[in-house]
Each structure stands twice: as structure tokens, then as C-alpha cells.
Design an enzyme around this catalytic site. Structure first.
Site, PDB file in Angstrom:
ATOM      1  N   TYR A   1    -102.810  46.512  28.644  1.00  0.00           N
ATOM      2  CA  TYR A   1    -102.876  45.818  29.929  1.00  0.00           C
ATOM      3  C   TYR A   1    -104.151  46.232  30.665  1.00  0.00           C
ATOM      4  CZ  TYR A   1    -101.198  43.589  34.179  1.00  0.00           C
ATOM      5  OH  TYR A   1    -101.061  42.762  35.266  1.00  0.00           O
ATOM      6  N   PRO A   2    -105.119  45.335  30.795  1.00  0.00           N
ATOM      7  CA  PRO A   2    -106.440  45.720  31.312  1.00  0.00           C
ATOM      8  C   PRO A   2    -106.505  45.986  32.815  1.00  0.00           C
ATOM      9  CG  PRO A   2    -106.381  43.365  30.927  1.00  0.00           C
ATOM     10  CD  PRO A   2    -105.072  43.919  30.411  1.00  0.00           C
ATOM     11  N   TYR A   3    -105.506  45.561  33.578  1.00  0.00           N
ATOM     12  CA  TYR A   3    -105.567  45.669  35.043  1.00  0.00           C
ATOM     13  C   TYR A   3    -104.844  46.893  35.588  1.00  0.00           C
ATOM     14  CZ  TYR A   3    -106.754  40.874  33.996  1.00  0.00           C
ATOM     15  OH  TYR A   3    -107.321  39.760  33.451  1.00  0.00           O
ATOM     16  N   SER A   4    -104.575  47.854  34.757  1.00  0.00           N
ATOM     17  CA  SER A   4    -103.783  49.018  35.133  1.00  0.00           C
ATOM     18  C   SER A   4    -104.647  50.234  35.438  1.00  0.00           C
ATOM     19  CB  SER A   4    -102.826  49.356  33.985  1.00  0.00           C
ATOM     20  OG  SER A   4    -102.087  50.509  34.267  1.00  0.00           O
TER      21      SER A   4
END
Length: 54
Positions: free
Chosen positions: A22-25
Site C-alpha cells: 500500500y503506497p499511501y501508508s
């Protein structure tokens, strides 16, 4: 413990199979700070291991 829950939510809700996908974490920042190992929260098969789920 709260951050564990927050970081695991994308996996729990089916957005990704692994937390690290998950890139937005903020998880990625925590890995760089050596707070989490890179492969922490591998997938739904490990949810019970970390005490997540309902």
C-alpha cells in the site's frame, strides 16, 4: 498497537495483499526508521497472528 491497526487496514479491507504493497501508508517511513520489519503484516493469513479482525 494503534499504528499496527492503522497500517493493517488496507489489507483487512482488501485493497492490497500485504501491508508493504500500500503506497499511501506511513508504514514505509516506519520501516526506514527500523520500527517495523519490511514484511510485517504479510496478508490476511497472518491477521489472527497480529490480533486484527472482527
Amino acid at each position: 498497537m494503534y499504528m499496527d491497526y492503522i497500517h493493517y487496514n488496507p489489507v483487512k479491507h482488501g485493497l492490497v495483499k500485504r501491508v508493504c504493497d500500500y503506497p499511501y501508508s506511513t508504514f514505509h517511513r516506519y520501516v526506514k526508521l527500523d520500527i517495523y520489519p519490511e514484511h510485517w503484516g504479510g496478508g490476511l493469513d497472518t491477521a489472527s497472528e497480529y490480533g486484527f479482525g472482527e
